[in-house]
Design an enzyme around this catalytic site. Structure first.
Site, PDB file in Angstrom:
ATOM      1  N   ARG A  95       0.843  -1.203   0.000  1.00  0.00           N
ATOM      2  CA  ARG A  95       0.000   0.000   0.000  1.00  0.00           C
ATOM      3  C   ARG A  95       0.879   1.255   0.000  1.00  0.00           C
ATOM      4  NH1 ARG A  95      -4.058   0.174   4.879  1.00  0.00           N
ATOM      5  NH2 ARG A  95      -5.066  -1.509   3.719  1.00  0.00           N
ATOM      6  N   ARG A 164      -1.895   7.096   9.451  1.00  0.00           N
ATOM      7  CA  ARG A 164      -2.057   6.516   8.111  1.00  0.00           C
ATOM      8  C   ARG A 164      -2.168   7.619   7.067  1.00  0.00           C
ATOM      9  NH1 ARG A 164      -3.978   1.259   8.074  1.00  0.00           N
ATOM     10  NH2 ARG A 164      -3.229   0.121   9.881  1.00  0.00           N
ATOM     11  N   LYS A 231      -3.849   1.772  14.679  1.00  0.00           N
ATOM     12  CA  LYS A 231      -3.810   2.722  13.563  1.00  0.00           C
ATOM     13  C   LYS A 231      -4.469   4.044  13.948  1.00  0.00           C
ATOM     14  CE  LYS A 231      -6.422  -0.344  11.290  1.00  0.00           C
ATOM     15  NZ  LYS A 231      -7.233  -1.008  10.289  1.00  0.00           N
ATOM     16  N   LYS A 233      -6.092   7.614  11.892  1.00  0.00           N
ATOM     17  CA  LYS A 233      -6.411   8.136  10.557  1.00  0.00           C
ATOM     18  C   LYS A 233      -6.907   9.574  10.636  1.00  0.00           C
ATOM     19  CE  LYS A 233      -7.646   3.568   8.887  1.00  0.00           C
ATOM     20  NZ  LYS A 233      -8.705   2.704   8.374  1.00  0.00           N
ATOM     21  N   CYS A 452     -14.893  -3.373  -0.650  1.00  0.00           N
ATOM     22  CA  CYS A 452     -13.507  -3.634  -0.252  1.00  0.00           C
ATOM     23  C   CYS A 452     -12.991  -4.839  -1.053  1.00  0.00           C
ATOM     24  CB  CYS A 452     -13.462  -3.934   1.238  1.00  0.00           C
ATOM     25  SG  CYS A 452     -14.164  -5.541   1.622  1.00  0.00           S
ATOM     26  N   CYS A 458      -7.772 -10.645   0.941  1.00  0.00           N
ATOM     27  CA  CYS A 458      -7.830 -10.246   2.348  1.00  0.00           C
ATOM     28  C   CYS A 458      -7.972 -11.462   3.259  1.00  0.00           C
ATOM     29  CB  CYS A 458      -9.006  -9.304   2.581  1.00  0.00           C
ATOM     30  SG  CYS A 458      -9.108  -8.826   4.314  1.00  0.00           S
ATOM     31  N   CYS A 497     -16.306  -8.371   5.577  1.00  0.00           N
ATOM     32  CA  CYS A 497     -16.309  -8.655   7.019  1.00  0.00           C
ATOM     33  C   CYS A 497     -16.688  -7.369   7.737  1.00  0.00           C
ATOM     34  CB  CYS A 497     -14.939  -9.196   7.469  1.00  0.00           C
ATOM     35  SG  CYS A 497     -13.741  -7.915   7.885  1.00  0.00           S
ATOM     36  N   CYS A 501     -13.985  -1.566   5.870  1.00  0.00           N
ATOM     37  CA  CYS A 501     -13.001  -0.854   5.031  1.00  0.00           C
ATOM     38  C   CYS A 501     -13.632   0.029   3.960  1.00  0.00           C
ATOM     39  CB  CYS A 501     -12.041  -1.854   4.397  1.00  0.00           C
ATOM     40  SG  CYS A 501     -11.074  -2.734   5.626  1.00  0.00           S
TER      41      CYS A 501
HETATM   42 FE1  SRM Z   1      -9.099  -1.667   6.062  1.00  0.00          FE
HETATM   43  C1  SRM Z   1      -7.794  -4.255   7.790  1.00  0.00           C
HETATM   44  C2  SRM Z   1      -8.177  -3.032   3.173  1.00  0.00           C
HETATM   45  C3  SRM Z   1      -9.722   1.277   4.544  1.00  0.00           C
HETATM   46  C4  SRM Z   1     -10.936  -0.672   8.775  1.00  0.00           C
HETATM   47  N1  SRM Z   1      -8.081  -3.317   5.595  1.00  0.00           N
HETATM   48  C5  SRM Z   1      -7.578  -4.249   6.448  1.00  0.00           C
HETATM   49  C6  SRM Z   1      -6.710  -5.268   5.698  1.00  0.00           C
HETATM   50  C7  SRM Z   1      -5.300  -4.780   5.737  1.00  0.00           C
HETATM   51  C8  SRM Z   1      -6.854  -6.733   6.175  1.00  0.00           C
HETATM   52  C9  SRM Z   1      -5.905  -7.251   7.223  1.00  0.00           C
HETATM   53  O1  SRM Z   1      -5.729  -6.609   8.275  1.00  0.00           O
HETATM   54  O2  SRM Z   1      -5.384  -8.335   6.995  1.00  0.00           O
HETATM   55  C10 SRM Z   1      -7.341  -5.150   4.289  1.00  0.00           C
HETATM   56  C11 SRM Z   1      -6.452  -5.531   3.116  1.00  0.00           C
HETATM   57  C12 SRM Z   1      -7.286  -6.178   2.040  1.00  0.00           C
HETATM   58  C13 SRM Z   1      -6.610  -6.343   0.755  1.00  0.00           C
HETATM   59  O3  SRM Z   1      -6.548  -7.505   0.278  1.00  0.00           O
HETATM   60  O4  SRM Z   1      -6.168  -5.372   0.173  1.00  0.00           O
HETATM   61  C14 SRM Z   1      -7.880  -3.742   4.324  1.00  0.00           C
HETATM   62  N2  SRM Z   1      -8.858  -0.973   4.226  1.00  0.00           N
HETATM   63  C15 SRM Z   1      -8.567  -1.717   3.143  1.00  0.00           C
HETATM   64  C16 SRM Z   1      -8.741  -0.933   1.856  1.00  0.00           C
HETATM   65  C17 SRM Z   1      -7.765  -1.314   0.762  1.00  0.00           C
HETATM   66  C18 SRM Z   1     -10.197  -1.126   1.386  1.00  0.00           C
HETATM   67  C19 SRM Z   1     -10.560  -0.549   0.063  1.00  0.00           C
HETATM   68  O5  SRM Z   1     -11.532  -1.042  -0.483  1.00  0.00           O
HETATM   69  O6  SRM Z   1      -9.963   0.397  -0.414  1.00  0.00           O
HETATM   70  C20 SRM Z   1      -8.591   0.493   2.416  1.00  0.00           C
HETATM   71  C21 SRM Z   1      -7.171   0.983   2.429  1.00  0.00           C
HETATM   72  C22 SRM Z   1      -7.113   2.424   2.842  1.00  0.00           C
HETATM   73  C23 SRM Z   1      -5.750   3.059   2.756  1.00  0.00           C
HETATM   74  O7  SRM Z   1      -5.322   3.410   1.654  1.00  0.00           O
HETATM   75  O8  SRM Z   1      -5.144   3.280   3.797  1.00  0.00           O
HETATM   76  C24 SRM Z   1      -9.081   0.292   3.838  1.00  0.00           C
HETATM   77  N3  SRM Z   1     -10.073   0.033   6.590  1.00  0.00           N
HETATM   78  C25 SRM Z   1     -10.313   1.095   5.774  1.00  0.00           C
HETATM   79  C26 SRM Z   1     -11.305   1.954   6.346  1.00  0.00           C
HETATM   80  C27 SRM Z   1     -11.897   3.205   5.691  1.00  0.00           C
HETATM   81  C28 SRM Z   1     -11.175   4.450   6.090  1.00  0.00           C
HETATM   82  O9  SRM Z   1     -10.126   4.402   6.733  1.00  0.00           O
HETATM   83  O10 SRM Z   1     -11.687   5.513   5.769  1.00  0.00           O
HETATM   84  C29 SRM Z   1     -11.668   1.384   7.553  1.00  0.00           C
HETATM   85  C30 SRM Z   1     -12.758   1.905   8.495  1.00  0.00           C
HETATM   86  C31 SRM Z   1     -12.300   3.046   9.325  1.00  0.00           C
HETATM   87  C32 SRM Z   1     -11.584   2.553  10.537  1.00  0.00           C
HETATM   88  O11 SRM Z   1     -10.376   2.476  10.494  1.00  0.00           O
HETATM   89  O12 SRM Z   1     -12.253   2.194  11.514  1.00  0.00           O
HETATM   90  C33 SRM Z   1     -10.874   0.189   7.704  1.00  0.00           C
HETATM   91  N4  SRM Z   1      -9.280  -2.322   7.982  1.00  0.00           N
HETATM   92  C34 SRM Z   1     -10.138  -1.807   8.899  1.00  0.00           C
HETATM   93  C35 SRM Z   1     -10.099  -2.635  10.079  1.00  0.00           C
HETATM   94  C36 SRM Z   1     -10.918  -2.425  11.374  1.00  0.00           C
HETATM   95  C37 SRM Z   1     -10.132  -1.668  12.373  1.00  0.00           C
HETATM   96  C38 SRM Z   1     -10.830  -1.602  13.722  1.00  0.00           C
HETATM   97  O13 SRM Z   1     -10.721  -0.592  14.390  1.00  0.00           O
HETATM   98  O14 SRM Z   1     -11.451  -2.567  14.136  1.00  0.00           O
HETATM   99  C39 SRM Z   1      -9.190  -3.681   9.792  1.00  0.00           C
HETATM  100  C40 SRM Z   1      -8.794  -4.848  10.720  1.00  0.00           C
HETATM  101  C41 SRM Z   1      -7.681  -4.486  11.630  1.00  0.00           C
HETATM  102  O15 SRM Z   1      -7.108  -3.402  11.585  1.00  0.00           O
HETATM  103  O16 SRM Z   1      -7.390  -5.353  12.451  1.00  0.00           O
HETATM  104  C42 SRM Z   1      -8.706  -3.454   8.463  1.00  0.00           C
HETATM  105 FE1  SF4 Z   2     -10.840  -7.374   4.422  1.00  0.00          FE
HETATM  106 FE2  SF4 Z   2     -12.879  -6.971   6.009  1.00  0.00          FE
HETATM  107 FE3  SF4 Z   2     -11.457  -4.898   5.174  1.00  0.00          FE
HETATM  108 FE4  SF4 Z   2     -12.988  -6.162   3.494  1.00  0.00          FE
HETATM  109  S1  SF4 Z   2     -13.679  -5.045   5.314  1.00  0.00           S
HETATM  110  S2  SF4 Z   2     -10.856  -5.598   3.137  1.00  0.00           S
HETATM  111  S3  SF4 Z   2     -12.893  -8.251   4.175  1.00  0.00           S
HETATM  112  S4  SF4 Z   2     -10.719  -6.500   6.494  1.00  0.00           S
END
Ligand code: SRM
Ligand code: SF4
Length: 591
Positions: A95, A164, A231, A233, A452, A458, A497, A501
């Site tokens: 990323r 981030r 993290k 943001k 996502c 993922c 899930c 994201c």
């Molecule tokens: Fe996310 C984890 C993809 C934005 C909340 N996110 C992940 C991981 C890295 C899975 C992992 O931990 O193994 C995913 C990788 C999947 C893949 O195959 O690429 C993933 N997140 C993404 C992306 C690529 C989704 C997308 O469709 O674009 C986004 C990358 C953003 C970036 O450039 O930095 C992405 N993730 C978000 C957002 C939206 C935002 O930030 O505006 C959220 C919700 C906001 C938040 O942070 O609460 C988000 N991602 C999570 C979470 C839940 C965190 C929590 O507090 O519980 C996880 C799981 C974790 O961190 O353990 C996670």
């Molecule tokens: Fe993976 Fe869940 Fe984030 Fe989708 S929402 S990219 S399944 S961690």
């Protein structure tokens, strides 16, 4: 830019103030111990990439996230490989960190080259205005990260327990407001970046962009040895442009505009989407207004909020480690009081202001400086060539030919900037030639949808998302057309899930992976992103979504109030009334 030492305070040392939200000395999670022992994120990463292994051990798997990469495996291939007894096919997601989503033409072309040379031939625009690569194998990991740095982008801190990617409205509008927010995004990203030399040592042979070794001593003044509890943001928004979903940010900075200039910011803290099914201690939460600061204090206050989180965030339970839980558990008044201890000026109450629009910036728009920008709708952010749709090639050809700077949006789209009026014909013809539908002709429901990545990359995905949503949108499109609702501005966001994201808990319709091919259906958000939705039905098979929504759309069509959106209507009716419209036998009531 650095802050004058007198402007933020250190109310205590990091280790001694490491308490949970109730001031109790906290137990520490395994990840905390890994970070502490890592020698500022080094661990054994360099040794592994120099060796023959195709994957990292459990400790380094955590540490590589801070460097901007995740260890994944091809989930499509799991079964067959297990039958063959050959184990997992390990591969890496990488990323980038791209403040405000700004990518020059040269950088875009370099990223496109890397996607072809080392990744799976696609570029994935993320919901935080960045780009990800998927499918990179260990032997190409270093070259890919080095290649990203060669084009003057970075991956350091794109993932991990640090600040981030900082978001800002991406439209290249020639207005001091837009420029200022982009500029602050850059300055925040620079100021809050980790200072460890490990990144350059491991991926760049110890060299900075200018070819020299880092000169500054290796200290992490903000992050210390154990970085943040989780993290963090940050996103900046304008009241008339909330295209970055400011209420979903840990730290949302909502500009207060006076006399056509940014006078200051409302500081919103505690947004976050992630939750765990069946764990009521975890929940999505919108950021709440804490205080107002004048424009020249924006970096000071961001650092102060991060220090507060660093010192008070939960380091024992990673599921409850986000700053949103501090805001929720303490309440706004206590949070503000503690935050005041981190700055040397009084905190003013937030101004009374709400966001008023969330533009997607698709299609043609004048920039205000004689040039134009063109926003291209990218289905679920995936830039690829597939069948007759050759979006990746079209973008490559056009960017090589016209050299427009580009901007990535939080809706997973891309904007081509600084275009002269006479480029329009060629751009439209070229997109058409490569099967790319003009942004203006993409249906409303498709434009406003996001998914996502989920399966196959993922590791946390429970269900499909990116691969399932296009079929669902096609069907919804037909249902809306049939009812004369094709102009409805409605957000549909899907995730594999509950981590959220694609920010599904703010949308009109949220589809959240639950089990196998079943999702939890949320309704009641809005396109502005100012409201959380609620669970309507649980365990709904994807194949039953249209039968579930059909009667709701019929009732909406007949009984909506003037200018009432679908999410507004769902909020007005509430879950009990809506339940009566849901056909029997589809899914289960949510808990
Ligand atoms: Fe996310 C984890 C993809 C934005 C909340 N996110 C992940 C991981 C890295 C899975 C992992 O931990 O193994 C995913 C990788 C999947 C893949 O195959 O690429 C993933 N997140 C993404 C992306 C690529 C989704 C997308 O469709 O674009 C986004 C990358 C953003 C970036 O450039 O930095 C992405 N993730 C978000 C957002 C939206 C935002 O930030 O505006 C959220 C919700 C906001 C938040 O942070 O609460 C988000 N991602 C999570 C979470 C839940 C965190 C929590 O507090 O519980 C996880 C799981 C974790 O961190 O353990 C996670
Ligand atoms: Fe993976 Fe869940 Fe984030 Fe989708 S929402 S990219 S399944 S961690």
């Amino acid at each position: 830019m650095s802050i004058h030492p007198a402007e933020t305070r250190e109310p205590g040392t990091q280790e001694s103030v490491n308490t949970d939200g109730n001031g109790q000395a906290a137990r520490r999670s395994a990840v905390e111990l890994i970070k502490e022992a890592s020698r500022q994120l080094r661990g054994g990463i360099a040794e592994t990439i120099a060796g023959n292994d195709d994957h990292f051990n459990e400790q380094d798997k955590q540490l590589i996230k801070f460097h901007g990469t995740y260890q994944q495996d091809d989930r499509d291939a799991r079964k067959s490989r297990s039958k063959e007894g050959v184990g997992k096919h390990y591969m890496f997601m990488i990323r980038c960190k791209i403040p405000g989503g700004r990518v020059s033409a040269d950088q875009y072309l370099a990223l496109d080259d890397l996607a072809g040379a080392h990744a799976n031939g696609t570029l994935r625009i993320t919901t935080r205005q960045s780009i990800q690569f998927h499918g990179v194998v260990m032997r190409n990991l270093k070259d890919t990260i080095a290649g990203i740095n060669r084009c003057l982008l970075s991956t350091l801190g794109a993932c991990g327990d640090v600040e981030r990617n900082v978001m800002a409205p991406p439209a290249p509008i020639a207005s001091p407001l837009y420029r200022e927010l982009q500029d602050i995004a850059d300055r925040l990203a620079e100021h809050l970046a980790p200072r460890t030399h490990a990144y350059h040592e491991i991926w760049l042979n110890g060299k900075l962009h200018n070819g020299e070794a880092p000169k500054e001593p290796e200290v992490e003044p903000l992050y210390g040895k154990v970085y943040l509890p989780r993290k963090f943001k940050t996103g900046l928004a304008l009241p008339q442009d909330n295209s970055i979903d400011v209420y979903a940010q840990d730290l949302g900075l909502l500009a207060i505009v006076e006399n056509h200039a940014v006078a200051g910011y409302n500081v919103l803290v505690g947004g976050g989407m992630g939750m765990t099914h069946g764990n009521p201690n975890t929940f999505p939460h919108l950021a709440r207004p804490i205080c107002y600061v004048p424009a020249d204090k924006v970096i000071v206050i961001a650092e102060a909020v991060i220090k507060l989180f660093r010192d008070h965030g939960n380091r024992g339970d990673r599921k409850r480690a986000r700053v949103k839980y501090l805001v929720h558990d303490w309440g706004v008044a206590r949070f503000r009081e503690v935050l005041a201890g981190y700055v040397n000026f009084p905190l003013a109450p937030p101004k009374n202001i709400e966001v008023a629009d969330n533009p997607l910036h698709l299609g043609w728009h004048p920039q205000g400086d004689g040039k134009y920008y063109y926003g291209v709708s990218v289905e679920n952010g995936r830039i690829k060539d597939e069948g007759t749709l050759r979006l990746r090639t079209a973008l490559r050809v056009l960017i090589e030919r016209h050299r427009p700077p580009t901007r990535l949006t939080a809706n997973q789209d891309i904007i081509l900037c600084d275009l002269p009026a006479d480029a329009r014909e060629d751009i439209e013809r070229t997109f058409d030639e490569f099967g790319v539908v003009a942004a203006e002709r993409v249906s409303m429901v498709q434009r406003y949808s996001m998914a996502c990545p989920a399966i196959p990359t993922c590791g946390l995905a429970i269900t499909e998302s990116e691969r399932a949503l296009p079929g669902i949108i096609d069907q919804l499109e037909a249902e809306l057309d049939r009812r004369g609702l094709s102009d409805l501005r409605m957000t549909v966001r899907m995730t594999g899930c509950p981590n959220g994201c694609a920010r599904p808990y703010q949308s009109d319709i949220g589809l959240v992976g639950r089990s196998g091919d079943k999702v939890t259906v949320f309704v009641g958000g809005n396109p502005l992103g100012t409201r959380l939705n609620f669970a309507l039905r649980d365990l709904v098979p994807i194949s039953q979504l249209i039968p579930l929504f059909s009667p709701l759309l019929d009732d909406y069509k007949s009984n909506r109030l003037p200018s009432e959106g679908f999410g507004d209507y769902c909020q007005r009716l509430g879950s009990e009334r809506l339940e009566t419209l849901v056909p029997a036998g589809i899914g289960k009531p949510p808990h």
